[in-house]
Design an enzyme around this catalytic site. Structure first.
Site, PDB file in Angstrom:
ATOM      1  N   GLY A   1      49.626 -21.471  34.736  1.00 46.25           N
ATOM      2  CA  GLY A   1      48.290 -21.031  34.337  1.00 46.25           C
ATOM      3  C   GLY A   1      48.279 -20.387  32.965  1.00 46.25           C
ATOM      4  O   GLY A   1      47.364 -20.611  32.162  1.00 46.25           O
ATOM      5  N   SER A   2      49.293 -19.587  32.673  1.00 43.12           N
ATOM      6  CA  SER A   2      49.385 -18.932  31.362  1.00 43.12           C
ATOM      7  C   SER A   2      49.555 -19.963  30.250  1.00 43.12           C
ATOM      8  O   SER A   2      48.987 -19.834  29.163  1.00 43.12           O
ATOM      9  CB  SER A   2      50.550 -17.948  31.342  1.00 43.12           C
ATOM     10  OG  SER A   2      50.346 -16.915  32.272  1.00 43.12           O
TER      11      SER A   2
ATOM     12  N   ASP B   1      52.061 -13.448  30.598  1.00 41.08           N
ATOM     13  CA  ASP B   1      52.859 -14.475  29.946  1.00 41.08           C
ATOM     14  C   ASP B   1      52.107 -15.223  28.849  1.00 41.08           C
ATOM     15  O   ASP B   1      52.708 -15.998  28.106  1.00 41.08           O
ATOM     16  CB  ASP B   1      53.346 -15.502  30.977  1.00 41.08           C
ATOM     17  CG  ASP B   1      54.391 -14.932  31.925  1.00 41.08           C
ATOM     18  OD1 ASP B   1      55.202 -14.105  31.466  1.00 41.08           O
ATOM     19  OD2 ASP B   1      54.399 -15.319  33.100  1.00 41.08           O
TER      20      ASP B   1
ATOM     21  N   GLY C   1      56.113 -19.538  39.371  1.00 45.38           N
ATOM     22  CA  GLY C   1      57.021 -18.755  38.543  1.00 45.38           C
ATOM     23  C   GLY C   1      57.385 -19.412  37.224  1.00 45.38           C
ATOM     24  O   GLY C   1      58.379 -19.026  36.595  1.00 45.38           O
ATOM     25  N   MET C   2      56.575 -20.391  36.770  1.00 38.77           N
ATOM     26  CA  MET C   2      56.845 -21.076  35.513  1.00 38.77           C
ATOM     27  C   MET C   2      55.688 -20.956  34.527  1.00 38.77           C
ATOM     28  O   MET C   2      55.608 -21.694  33.541  1.00 38.77           O
ATOM     29  CB  MET C   2      57.169 -22.545  35.758  1.00 38.77           C
ATOM     30  CG  MET C   2      58.421 -22.757  36.608  1.00 38.77           C
ATOM     31  SD  MET C   2      58.978 -24.467  36.640  1.00 38.77           S
ATOM     32  CE  MET C   2      59.797 -24.588  35.028  1.00 38.77           C
TER      33      MET C   2
ATOM     34  N   LYS D   1      57.558 -22.074  31.198  1.00 34.73           N
ATOM     35  CA  LYS D   1      58.567 -21.078  30.818  1.00 34.73           C
ATOM     36  C   LYS D   1      59.457 -20.744  31.989  1.00 34.73           C
ATOM     37  O   LYS D   1      59.109 -20.922  33.158  1.00 34.73           O
ATOM     38  CB  LYS D   1      57.912 -19.805  30.260  1.00 34.73           C
ATOM     39  CG  LYS D   1      57.114 -18.964  31.265  1.00 34.73           C
ATOM     40  CD  LYS D   1      57.957 -17.995  32.093  1.00 34.73           C
ATOM     41  CE  LYS D   1      57.154 -17.350  33.201  1.00 34.73           C
ATOM     42  NZ  LYS D   1      57.967 -16.568  34.145  1.00 34.73           N
TER      43      LYS D   1
ATOM     44  N   PRO E   1      54.275 -26.901  37.887  1.00 29.03           N
ATOM     45  CA  PRO E   1      53.859 -26.544  39.246  1.00 29.03           C
ATOM     46  C   PRO E   1      52.990 -25.291  39.267  1.00 29.03           C
ATOM     47  O   PRO E   1      53.059 -24.438  38.378  1.00 29.03           O
ATOM     48  CB  PRO E   1      55.180 -26.325  39.982  1.00 29.03           C
ATOM     49  CG  PRO E   1      56.184 -26.053  38.908  1.00 29.03           C
ATOM     50  CD  PRO E   1      55.738 -26.851  37.724  1.00 29.03           C
ATOM     51  N   ILE E   2      52.171 -25.203  40.307  1.00 29.71           N
ATOM     52  CA  ILE E   2      51.148 -24.163  40.417  1.00 29.71           C
ATOM     53  C   ILE E   2      51.701 -22.974  41.188  1.00 29.71           C
ATOM     54  O   ILE E   2      52.335 -23.147  42.235  1.00 29.71           O
ATOM     55  CB  ILE E   2      49.910 -24.723  41.135  1.00 29.71           C
ATOM     56  CG1 ILE E   2      49.392 -25.967  40.408  1.00 29.71           C
ATOM     57  CG2 ILE E   2      48.817 -23.682  41.260  1.00 29.71           C
ATOM     58  CD1 ILE E   2      48.580 -26.880  41.303  1.00 29.71           C
ATOM     59  N   ALA E   3      51.448 -21.749  40.666  1.00 32.50           N
ATOM     60  CA  ALA E   3      51.902 -20.520  41.333  1.00 32.50           C
ATOM     61  C   ALA E   3      53.369 -20.629  41.699  1.00 32.50           C
ATOM     62  O   ALA E   3      53.775 -20.390  42.837  1.00 32.50           O
ATOM     63  CB  ALA E   3      51.052 -20.225  42.565  1.00 32.50           C
TER      64      ALA E   3
END
Length: 351
Positions: free
Chosen positions: A160-161, A194, A156-157, A25, A152-154
């Site tokens: 994980g959510s 999110d 802002g996209m 996102k 990508p990890i951590a």
């Protein structure tokens, strides 16, 4: 949720297999309205999914396909995480993609997909949820999650959510729970801000801590160049830095919503807004150069995605996006060309 089919053999003593593809996102608009007593922040944000996906495959033993999930015996969980960043997306091959690093550190019990599985077990009153580091001992009781990461990890996209949402959707299907979207979203709200949006995808306006979402109309397709930093940026640190900057401007989402509804690239470029951007740039000054590089390469506008450090460059169309990406010769660990909105979790057929 996207439509799809599930390959399975269902019956006594068999295994059911499901694959779910889930999108990342972005936040074309994000306003932080203040820190709450519980430590979280009230926000007003516009969310859109983009065509950069993780994929989750679930294999679960089925002892009796006709039985209600709550009658099942103790369930163990196993997780494998693979780096899919070097593999081209079947829809939109990435530009200049390189692996984002080893995935082994994501395969522990704190992975949001595992936490989502446990939350669903609790919701269904299924005993278990212990983490199996290998398949030895009781393989017939192990539900295996195989996660291929491209988001990508951590960054802002909502990587994980998105994985948590994929787990809820896949396990709801593989365990035969059939909770429905509303109950899955309510369950998702317990996992993170999110996650409820990621269960549905598309375009939404979110309020509160980000868990209260309302789907909104987007009248066009937008194209983005995604510049990815190899080093993650802590969301908590970005919010803490934002708190130190003092009250934010009272900016509303109306112009962004109008641009999305009209499919107007110029209006959207002028209306993009992220209250966390200044804090992210302060914590990672190199992002200023990255943002300028996107603009110099021809982006209509450029903005930090969520809490960063990912940068988004808005392009006029797909060809323009690929041209901009090709001009970015340095400054990013990885560059992707994506479009929005990109729907929600999609159930895929499995072998």
């Amino acid at each position: 949720m996207g439509a799809g089919s599930v390959g399975a053999q269902e019956g006594r003593g068999t295994t059911r297999r499901v694959r779910v593809r889930v999108p990342a996102k972005i936040n074309p608009f994000l306003s932080v309205r203040g820190r709450r007593a519980d430590g979280y922040h009230d926000v007003v944000t516009v969310l859109q999914t983009v065509s950069l996906h993780d994929e989750l495959e679930v294999l679960a033993p089925v002892t009796d396909a006709a039985a209600h999930p709550s009658t099942r015996r103790d369930v163990l969980l196993a997780l494998e995480v693979l780096d899919g960043a070097a593999a081209p997306d079947p829809d939109l091959g990435p530009v200049g993609t390189v692996p984002v690093g080893p995935m082994g550190g994501l395969a522990g019990e704190d992975n949001l997909a595992v936490r989502a599985a446990r939350a669903l077990l609790d919701e269904l009153a299924i005993p278990g949820g212990a983490f199996a580091s290998d398949l030895g001992g009781r393989p017939d009781a192990v539900t295996r999650l195989r996660l291929t990461k491209r988001i990508p990890i951590a960054a802002g996209m909502a990587g994980g959510s998105a994985d948590a949402a994929a787990a809820l959707v896949a396990l709801d299907r593989v365990w035969g729970a059939e909770l429905g979207r509303d109950r899955l979203q309510a369950l998702a709200a317990r996992l993170g801000a999110d996650v409820p949006f990621c269960v549905v995808g598309g375009t939404a306006l979110a309020t509160g801590t980000g868990t209260v979402t309302t789907q909104v109309l987007a009248g066009g397709r937008f194209h983005w160049v995604v510049g990815i930093d190899e080093a993650p940026l802590s969301t908590a640190e970005v919010y803490a830095a934002r708190d130190e900057l003092g009250p934010s401007d009272d900016v509303g989402p109306d112009r962004v919503l109008r641009a999305l509804r009209a499919g107007d690239v110029d209006l959207l470029g002028d209306a993009l807004h992220n209250d966390l951007e200044v804090a992210a740039l302060q914590l990672r000054p190199a992002l200023v150069e990255g943002r300028e590089a996107l603009l110099a390469a021809g982006a209509v506008a450029a903005i930090v995605s969520g809490s960063g450090p990912t940068l988004l460059g808005l392009a006029r169309d797909a060809d323009d996006a690929h041209a901009i990406a090709a001009r970015l010769t340095s400054g990013f660990a990885r560059v992707e060309v994506v479009h929005s909105p990109a729907g929600g979790p999609e159930l895929l057929a499995s072998s």
